[in-house]
Design an enzyme around this catalytic site. Sequence first.
Site, short mmCIF file in Angstrom:
data_model
loop_
_atom_site.label_atom_id
_atom_site.label_comp_id
_atom_site.label_asym_id
_atom_site.label_seq_id
_atom_site.Cartn_x
_atom_site.Cartn_y
_atom_site.Cartn_z
N ILE A 171 0.84 -1.21 0.00
CA ILE A 171 0.00 0.00 0.00
C ILE A 171 0.87 1.26 0.00
CG2 ILE A 171 -1.83 1.26 1.24
CD1 ILE A 171 -2.71 -1.58 2.30
N PHE A 210 2.68 2.95 7.75
CA PHE A 210 2.29 1.67 7.15
C PHE A 210 3.07 0.50 7.76
CE2 PHE A 210 2.13 4.76 3.56
CZ PHE A 210 0.83 4.58 3.11
N GLY A 223 3.97 -2.27 9.51
CA GLY A 223 3.41 -3.24 10.44
C GLY A 223 3.50 -4.64 9.88
N LEU A 224 3.46 -5.61 10.80
CA LEU A 224 3.32 -7.01 10.38
C LEU A 224 1.82 -7.26 10.25
CD1 LEU A 224 5.92 -8.55 12.85
CD2 LEU A 224 6.24 -8.03 10.41
N SER A 283 -7.54 -0.95 10.14
CA SER A 283 -8.20 -2.01 9.39
C SER A 283 -9.65 -2.15 9.83
CB SER A 283 -7.47 -3.33 9.68
OG SER A 283 -8.23 -4.43 9.25
N TYR A 325 -3.03 -9.75 15.64
CA TYR A 325 -2.88 -8.70 14.62
C TYR A 325 -3.98 -7.65 14.79
CZ TYR A 325 -3.79 -6.35 10.19
OH TYR A 325 -4.06 -5.38 9.24
N LYS A 351 -4.00 -3.40 16.06
CA LYS A 351 -4.65 -2.25 15.40
C LYS A 351 -5.53 -1.49 16.40
CE LYS A 351 -3.00 -2.77 11.24
NZ LYS A 351 -1.88 -1.91 10.84
N ARG A 364 -16.81 -9.63 0.93
CA ARG A 364 -15.93 -8.57 1.41
C ARG A 364 -16.05 -7.35 0.52
NH1 ARG A 364 -15.86 -11.61 4.93
NH2 ARG A 364 -14.12 -12.64 5.99
P1 NAD Z 1 3.24 -4.70 3.49
O1 NAD Z 1 3.79 -5.79 4.35
O2 NAD Z 1 3.35 -4.85 2.02
O3 NAD Z 1 3.91 -3.30 3.90
C1 NAD Z 1 4.38 -3.03 5.20
C2 NAD Z 1 5.81 -2.54 5.06
O4 NAD Z 1 6.35 -2.23 6.34
C3 NAD Z 1 6.74 -3.58 4.43
O5 NAD Z 1 7.48 -2.98 3.40
C4 NAD Z 1 7.65 -4.01 5.58
O6 NAD Z 1 8.95 -4.36 5.12
C5 NAD Z 1 7.65 -2.75 6.43
N1 NAD Z 1 7.91 -2.95 7.85
C6 NAD Z 1 7.28 -3.75 8.74
N2 NAD Z 1 7.81 -3.59 9.97
C7 NAD Z 1 8.80 -2.66 9.86
C8 NAD Z 1 9.71 -2.09 10.76
N3 NAD Z 1 9.73 -2.41 12.06
N4 NAD Z 1 10.58 -1.16 10.30
C9 NAD Z 1 10.59 -0.82 8.99
N5 NAD Z 1 9.75 -1.32 8.08
C10 NAD Z 1 8.86 -2.26 8.52
O7 NAD Z 1 1.73 -4.48 3.93
P2 NAD Z 1 0.62 -3.56 3.26
O8 NAD Z 1 -0.42 -4.45 2.70
O9 NAD Z 1 1.24 -2.52 2.41
O10 NAD Z 1 0.01 -2.92 4.58
C11 NAD Z 1 0.44 -1.64 5.06
C12 NAD Z 1 -0.26 -1.38 6.38
O11 NAD Z 1 -1.66 -1.43 6.17
C13 NAD Z 1 0.03 -2.41 7.48
O12 NAD Z 1 0.11 -1.74 8.72
C14 NAD Z 1 -1.18 -3.31 7.46
O13 NAD Z 1 -1.43 -3.91 8.70
C15 NAD Z 1 -2.28 -2.31 7.09
N6 NAD Z 1 -3.44 -2.98 6.46
C16 NAD Z 1 -3.27 -3.73 5.33
C17 NAD Z 1 -4.36 -4.36 4.75
C18 NAD Z 1 -4.20 -5.20 3.52
O14 NAD Z 1 -5.13 -5.93 3.19
N7 NAD Z 1 -3.09 -5.16 2.81
C19 NAD Z 1 -5.64 -4.22 5.32
C20 NAD Z 1 -5.77 -3.42 6.47
C21 NAD Z 1 -4.66 -2.81 7.03
C1 UD1 Z 2 -7.69 -10.59 6.18
C2 UD1 Z 2 -7.63 -10.48 7.68
C3 UD1 Z 2 -7.76 -9.03 8.10
C4 UD1 Z 2 -6.67 -8.21 7.45
C5 UD1 Z 2 -6.72 -8.41 5.94
C6 UD1 Z 2 -5.54 -7.76 5.27
C7 UD1 Z 2 -8.44 -12.62 8.52
C8 UD1 Z 2 -9.51 -13.30 9.31
N1 UD1 Z 2 -8.64 -11.33 8.28
O1 UD1 Z 2 -8.97 -10.12 5.76
O2 UD1 Z 2 -7.65 -8.92 9.50
O3 UD1 Z 2 -6.82 -6.83 7.76
O4 UD1 Z 2 -6.68 -9.82 5.61
O5 UD1 Z 2 -4.35 -8.38 5.58
O6 UD1 Z 2 -7.44 -13.23 8.15
N2 UD1 Z 2 -10.18 -16.75 0.98
C9 UD1 Z 2 -10.29 -17.97 0.40
N3 UD1 Z 2 -9.17 -18.65 0.03
C10 UD1 Z 2 -7.91 -18.13 0.24
C11 UD1 Z 2 -7.80 -16.85 0.82
C12 UD1 Z 2 -8.95 -16.20 1.20
O7 UD1 Z 2 -11.40 -18.49 0.19
O8 UD1 Z 2 -6.92 -18.81 -0.11
C13 UD1 Z 2 -11.40 -16.02 1.35
C14 UD1 Z 2 -11.50 -15.71 2.83
O9 UD1 Z 2 -12.19 -16.73 3.51
C15 UD1 Z 2 -12.28 -14.40 2.82
C16 UD1 Z 2 -11.93 -13.75 1.47
O10 UD1 Z 2 -11.37 -14.79 0.67
O11 UD1 Z 2 -13.64 -14.68 2.81
C17 UD1 Z 2 -10.93 -12.64 1.63
O12 UD1 Z 2 -9.83 -13.13 2.38
P1 UD1 Z 2 -8.53 -12.28 2.65
O13 UD1 Z 2 -8.02 -11.74 1.37
O14 UD1 Z 2 -7.59 -13.12 3.46
O15 UD1 Z 2 -9.05 -11.05 3.50
P2 UD1 Z 2 -9.88 -11.03 4.87
O16 UD1 Z 2 -9.97 -12.36 5.50
O17 UD1 Z 2 -11.14 -10.31 4.62
#
Ligand code: NAD
Ligand code: UD1
Length: 338
Positions: free
Chosen positions: A12, A80, A82-83, A124, A149, A153, A231
Amino acid sequence: MNILLAGGAGYIGSHTAVELLSAGHSVVIVDDYSNSSPEAINRIEEITGKKVTAYTADVKDKAAMRKVFGENKLDCVIHFAGLKAVGESVQQPVRYYRNNIDTTLTLLECMQEADVKCIVFSSSATVYGEENKIPYVETMKRGSCSNPYGWTKVMMEEILEDATVADKDLSVVLLRYFNPIGAHDSGMLGEDPQGIPNNLMPYIAQVAVGRRDKLTVFGGDYPTPDGTCRRDYIHVMDLANGHLKAVEYAAQHKGTEVFNLGTGTPYSVLEIIKAFENASGVNIKYEIGPRRAGDLPEFWANANKAANVLGWKTVRTLEDMCKDTWKWQSMNPQGYIK
Ligand code: NAD
Ligand code: UD1
């Protein structure tokens, strides 16, 4: 503005960097590449034709972050870093709490020292927990999460909110993402998960490109129209545009503000598979398997507040999300070259 993107090389963050640079802002990226590749920085520069100031550092590391804040005059921070793997957080809760909470605390301390008054946080939809009714609205209370996780948040939202109570000049924007998917339409930036993908869209894309044999659909007996979970999938470039609006808003305001970033329209797992097949022309092999622990049957956003207050709304369709994911995955079958 000059904006620090902590974790800005990730999925992101990298798309947001492109959006901010294209709108005329400057960005400083700090990342330890624990879940990303430095190649993302090159791609951001190639797409935008602009220079990125990048540091390889752990955001928890106070000394390293003091140096970043000392060397750059920053106007705002987007956090951003985070794990984010839900299953892994159940296995390694201490690592998740340490990384996610400490990065937040270090950023807040460095901001205080450097007099930076604006932070936008990647939260999230998971913070709504199981208790709230759908669609989720920002006025609802945070719920209880099924995994560490999600709790990180919830805790980070609390910490940031408390900081604005103590410092009346501080501006915090909490962005609650729904399900970000898709990629930059150049095909040069996208989601590159390490190991077996946890999330649906990267898994489908890897099946399409031949890296995985078949998708397992987690549950076909949910109380939803076709029995699979629903979703609110949002294109990552629409999400990136939400960050642009959010930093511009945060720079002008004080206190804590929360925004849902979603489309308001849910799709089922089977609908996503079908849309991806139509956009790519590739057949996705799948089987219906058991439910995944912790999955809710369905949730989506009420996205009115972001529209009314930020003037933000999504413009990309599910077809765009699938087409752009496929372009990225087919141009980069193994992801970024590590
Ligand atoms: P991502 O893992 O691709 O990006 C996170 C980045 O942070 C990575 O590049 C990682 O190397 C870096 N990072 C982690 N810990 C670090 C540290 N201690 N020091 C320096 N860098 C560090 O994940 P993303 O999908 O881009 O998500 C970004 C943020 O959004 C995260 O906090 C995640 O929890 C949140 N989020 C993501 C989703 C999603 O579906 N992708 C949904 C809701 C919230
Ligand atoms: C998940 C996390 C959520 C996090 C988000 C982004 C859970 C319970 N929730 O959301 O906390 O913020 O990822 O990292 O893990 N699915 C399949 N097969 C797969 C993968 C997913 O059927 O191999 C389904 C899931 O059951 C779900 C949908 O696809 O219904 C979306 O899944 P996913 O992309 O993992 O997102 P969330 O579970 O909504």
